[in-house]
Design an enzyme around this catalytic site. Structure first.
Site, PDB file in Angstrom:
ATOM      1  N   GLY A   1      40.356  50.684  30.257  1.00 17.17           N
ATOM      2  CA  GLY A   1      39.897  49.968  29.074  1.00 17.17           C
ATOM      3  C   GLY A   1      40.881  49.933  27.924  1.00 17.17           C
ATOM      4  O   GLY A   1      40.549  49.425  26.854  1.00 17.17           O
TER       5      GLY A   1
ATOM      6  N   PRO B   1      43.867  52.678  34.022  1.00 12.51           N
ATOM      7  CA  PRO B   1      44.263  51.474  33.301  1.00 12.51           C
ATOM      8  C   PRO B   1      44.535  50.310  34.261  1.00 12.51           C
ATOM      9  O   PRO B   1      45.174  50.496  35.294  1.00 12.51           O
ATOM     10  CB  PRO B   1      45.566  51.896  32.603  1.00 12.51           C
TER      11      PRO B   1
ATOM     12  N   ARG C   1      38.855  33.559  30.905  1.00 10.27           N
ATOM     13  CA  ARG C   1      38.574  34.541  29.853  1.00 10.27           C
ATOM     14  C   ARG C   1      38.269  33.895  28.501  1.00 10.27           C
ATOM     15  O   ARG C   1      37.485  34.417  27.727  1.00 10.27           O
ATOM     16  CB  ARG C   1      39.718  35.545  29.732  1.00 10.27           C
TER      17      ARG C   1
ATOM     18  N   CYS D   1      36.145  19.275  34.487  1.00 16.97           N
ATOM     19  CA  CYS D   1      35.146  18.381  33.917  1.00 16.97           C
ATOM     20  C   CYS D   1      34.140  19.178  33.121  1.00 16.97           C
ATOM     21  O   CYS D   1      32.980  19.330  33.523  1.00 16.97           O
ATOM     22  CB  CYS D   1      34.453  17.615  35.036  1.00 16.97           C
TER      23      CYS D   1
ATOM     24  N   TYR E   1      43.101  39.933  34.900  1.00 16.81           N
ATOM     25  CA  TYR E   1      41.818  39.213  34.914  1.00 16.81           C
ATOM     26  C   TYR E   1      41.977  37.692  34.785  1.00 16.81           C
ATOM     27  O   TYR E   1      41.081  37.027  34.281  1.00 16.81           O
ATOM     28  CB  TYR E   1      40.881  39.755  33.824  1.00 16.81           C
TER      29      TYR E   1
HETATM   30  N1  LLP Z   1      37.790  51.667  35.585  1.00 17.33           N
HETATM   31  C1  LLP Z   1      36.557  51.159  35.673  1.00 17.33           C
HETATM   32  C2  LLP Z   1      35.487  51.984  36.230  1.00 17.33           C
HETATM   33  C3  LLP Z   1      36.299  49.849  35.239  1.00 17.33           C
HETATM   34  O1  LLP Z   1      35.072  49.365  35.318  1.00 17.33           O
HETATM   35  C4  LLP Z   1      37.353  49.068  34.718  1.00 17.33           C
HETATM   36  C5  LLP Z   1      37.123  47.709  34.271  1.00 17.33           C
HETATM   37  C6  LLP Z   1      38.631  49.637  34.646  1.00 17.33           C
HETATM   38  C7  LLP Z   1      38.805  50.946  35.083  1.00 17.33           C
HETATM   39  C8  LLP Z   1      39.829  48.908  34.147  1.00 17.33           C
HETATM   40  O2  LLP Z   1      39.704  48.454  32.845  1.00 17.33           O
HETATM   41  P1  LLP Z   1      40.989  47.864  32.080  1.00 17.33           P
HETATM   42  O3  LLP Z   1      41.927  49.011  31.831  1.00 17.33           O
HETATM   43  O4  LLP Z   1      41.617  46.839  32.951  1.00 17.33           O
HETATM   44  O5  LLP Z   1      40.417  47.280  30.853  1.00 17.33           O
HETATM   45  N2  LLP Z   1      36.978  40.851  33.218  1.00 17.33           N
HETATM   46  C9  LLP Z   1      37.052  41.541  31.939  1.00 17.33           C
HETATM   47  C10 LLP Z   1      37.305  43.008  32.119  1.00 17.33           C
HETATM   48  C11 LLP Z   1      36.282  43.687  32.970  1.00 17.33           C
HETATM   49  C12 LLP Z   1      36.635  45.110  33.197  1.00 17.33           C
HETATM   50  C13 LLP Z   1      35.682  45.766  34.107  1.00 17.33           C
HETATM   51  N3  LLP Z   1      36.004  47.110  34.392  1.00 17.33           N
HETATM   52  C14 LLP Z   1      38.152  40.903  31.094  1.00 17.33           C
HETATM   53  O6  LLP Z   1      38.751  39.940  31.547  1.00 17.33           O
HETATM   54  O7  LLP Z   1      38.393  41.311  29.978  1.00 17.33           O
END
Ligand code: LLP
Length: 463
Positions: free
Chosen positions: A278, A321, A360, A391, A421
Site C-alpha cells: 500500500g 509492496p 484507474r 464508446c 494496476y
Molecule cells: N498485499 C495485499 C494483501 C494487498 O491486498 C495489496 C493490494 C497489496 C499487498 C499491494 O498493494 P500496493 O503496494 O500495490 O498498493 N487496483 C487498485 C489497488 C488495489 C490493491 C489491492 N491490494 C489501484 O489501482 O489503485
C-alpha cells in the site's frame, strides 16, 4: 485521490469546479523525475527516450498503445526495497500490480519474494521458476483447487482469510500429508489512503478476520489446534497509495497486541508479522512518496517499539509492496488520433487506447500527467483532457493536463506511472486489443507481454 466510484456518464462532461487543476507547469517539456522512470530523458531533438531508445523507434517497432517498462528502474527499485529491509525481513512483491514471467525472473534475481492472489498468478510465478517457498498465496476466496495446487507446490505461506478457509486449508494439507505454513489475515480497524488514515470501524469489508470482538483470537485458537497448519504469523494490509506512516503505527500496535494475547493464552510467540503493501507513489508532481529505506526504518522501529512494550521478541517482518516497485517504472505510449478544442472548456485529445488499458482514472478518479513524447514544443500550453477510443464518455485517461497548443494527430504522448494496476486491470472492452508490455534496457527493447491480436479474441469465442 478520491475513492468515490461513480457511474460513467454526464458528470465526465461537466465543467470541473474551480481549482481542480493547477496552473500550467513552467516548462511543458520538463520531465519530473518523481513521476518518470529513471532512465527517461529527452534526446537532443527533444524526443523522449528510455533505456537509451527513443519513443519514435519504439512506436515504429512495437506499435501504440504500448506500456514501456524501464527494466533497470524496476530492478533498482526492487533492489532498494530488498536492501532497505536487509536480511532480517522479507519483501514480497505484490504480483497483482503487474505480473509477467520476465518480472518474476527479475524479482527472483533481485532477491524478492512474491505475493500471488489467484491460481493464474501462481501459475505465472511457478512457470517462471520462482521457488515455491518464496511465494505467499493470498485471496479471500481461494478455490479448493487453488489451495491444493499451492499446497502441492509447497508455497512458503498461505494467508488465511476466513474461518472456513482455516478448516479448508488444514483439511487439504492433511489429506496431502503436509503441514502448511500459514498466516492469518486480520483487520485491525484501520483504513489508510494517501494522506489520511481512519482508525475506526473499517472492519466493514470483505478481507480478513476482525480483531474486534475476539474473532481473530478465536481464529488463532482454531488454527493452532489443526495438524495440517503451522501458524507462523499475523498479516495486516491497511490500504493503498499510503504516504502517512501513522496508519501502520496503529496497525502494528494492534497486531502486536494480538501476538501478546496469543503468547499469554497459548504460550507461543508467533515468529512473523506481515504489514502488507500500500505504499504510495508519485502520479503527479504533487505527490511526495518516501524512499524504501525510510519506510523500512519507520516500520522496523514501530514494530520493535511495540514488541518491547509488550515484552515480546521482535518477529520477522515482511511487507508486500506492489505499486511502489513497479508503478513508476512504466509509461503508456499513445498516438494522438484527434484533437478537438471545445470553446471555453478544454481540448479533448483522443488516443488509440483508453479505459481498457488504464481503468484507474474512471474507477478511482486517479490523477495522471501526460507529456508530448515524439518531440518537444515551445507552443503555449493548452488545457487538455486525454480520452480513449471507447464508446463511453467516462473513458478518460488523464482528466486535466496541459499539453502544447500545437499538438496534432500523429504526435506520440506518454502517460507516466502506469506500471501498476494498468496492464493488470486491462480489459477487452469494445473488443479493443490489450497493448503489449515492452521492456527496455541498455539500448535494447523486447516484448515481455505481447500485444493481443484479433486471433486471440476469436480463439476464446468458440461460436
Ligand atoms: N498485499 C495485499 C494483501 C494487498 O491486498 C495489496 C493490494 C497489496 C499487498 C499491494 O498493494 P500496493 O503496494 O500495490 O498498493 N487496483 C487498485 C489497488 C488495489 C490493491 C489491492 N491490494 C489501484 O489501482 O489503485
Amino acid at each position: 485521490m478520491s475513492r468515490s466510484a461513480h457511474p460513467a456518464g454526464p458528470r465526465h462532461a461537466d465543467v470541473l469546479p474551480e481549482g481542480h487543476y493547477s496552473a500550467p507547469p513552467a516548462d511543458l517539456n520538463a520531465l519530473d523525475p518523481k513521476v518518470w522512470a529513471r532512465t527517461v530523458a529527452r534526446d537532443e531533438h527533444g524526443v523522449l527516450t528510455v533505456g537509451g531508445i527513443d519513443v519514435k523507434r519504439l512506436a515504429e517497432e512495437f506499435g501504440t498503445p504500448a506500456y514501456v517498462m524501464d527494466e533497470a528502474d524496476f530492478r533498482a527499485r526492487a533492489r532498494a526495497w530488498r536492501t532497505a529491509f536487509g536480511n532480517d525481513a522479507d519483501v514480497f512483491y505484490a504480483g497483482k500490480a503487474f505480473l509477467s514471467r520476465a518480472v518474476v525472473r527479475w524479482l527472483h534475481e533481485e532477491g524478492l519474494n512474491l505475493d500471488v492472489c489467484s491460481g493464474g498468478e501462481l501459475a505465472t510465478a511457478l512457470s517462471a521458476g520462482m521457488p515455491a517457498d518464496r511465494i505467499a498465496f493470498h485471496g479471500n476466496n481461494k478455490s479448493a483447487a487453488e489451495i491444493e495446487r499451492a499446497v502441492r507446490a509447497g508455497v512458503g505461506r498461505i494467508v488465511l482469510d476466513s474461518f472456513q478457509e482455516i478448516v479448508r486449508v488444514a483439511h487439504i494439507a492433511q489429506s496431502l500429508g503436509k503441514r502448511q505454513r500459514v498466516q492469518i489475515r486480520v483487520t485491525v480497524g484501520v483504513e489508510a489512503h494517501t494522506h489520511e488514515f481512519i482508525a475506526t470501524a473499517h472492519e466493514d469489508q470483505k478481507f480478513g478476520i476482525p480483531l474486534a470482538g475476539g474473532q481473530a483470537a478465536e481464529a488463532v485458537r482454531r488454527a493452532l489446534k489443526l495438524d495440517g497448519l503451522e501458524l507462523i504469523g499475523i498479516h495486516s494490509h491497511i490500504g493503498s497509495q499510503i504516504f502517512d506512516m501513522s496508519g501502520f503505527e496503529v496497525a502494528a500496535h494492534r497486531v502486536v497486541g494480538l501476538l501478546r494475547d496469543i503468547r499469554d493464552e497459548h504460550g507461543v510467540e508467533l515468529p512473523e508479522i506481515d504489514l502488507g503493501g500500500g505504499l504510495g507513489i508519485a502520479y503527479t508532481s504533487d505527490d511526495d512518496p518516501r524512499e524504501p529505506h525510510e519506510i523500512a526504518k519507520a516500520l522496523t522501529e514501530i514494530v520493535t517499539r511495540e514488541c518491547e512494550a509488550a515484552r515480546l521478541s521482535t518477529p520477522r517482518i515482511s511487507v508486500e509492496p506492489g505499486r511502489a516497485v513497479v508503478g513508476p517504472t512504466a509509461f503508456t505510449l499513445y498516438e494522438v488520433g484527434t484533437v478537438k478544442p471545445l470553446d471555453g472548456l478544454r481540448t479533448y485529445v483522443s488516443v488509440d487506447g483508453g479505459m481498457s488499458d488504464n481503468i484507474r482514472t474512471a474507477l478511482y478518479d486517479a490523477e495522471y500527467t501526460v507529456a508530448l513524447a515524439s518531440r518537444s514544443s515551445d507552443a503555449e500550453p493548452m488545457l487538455c483532457r486525454v480520452v480513449g477510443k471507447h464508446c463511453e464518455s467516462g473513458d478518460i485517461v488523464v482528466r486535466d493536463a496541459f499539453l502544447p497548443g500545437d499538438l496534432a494527430p500523429g504526435d506520440l504522448i506518454a502517460v507516466p506511472a502506469t506500471g501498476a494496476y494498468c496492464r493488470s486491470m486491462a480489459s477487452n472492452y469494445n473488443h479493443v486489443l490489450r497493448p503489449p508490455v515492452v521492456a527496455v534496457e541498455g539500448g535494447e527493447a523486447r516484448v515481455i507481454v505481447r500485444r493481443e491480436t484479433e486471433e486471440d479474441l476469436l480463439r476464446l469465442d468458440v461460436g
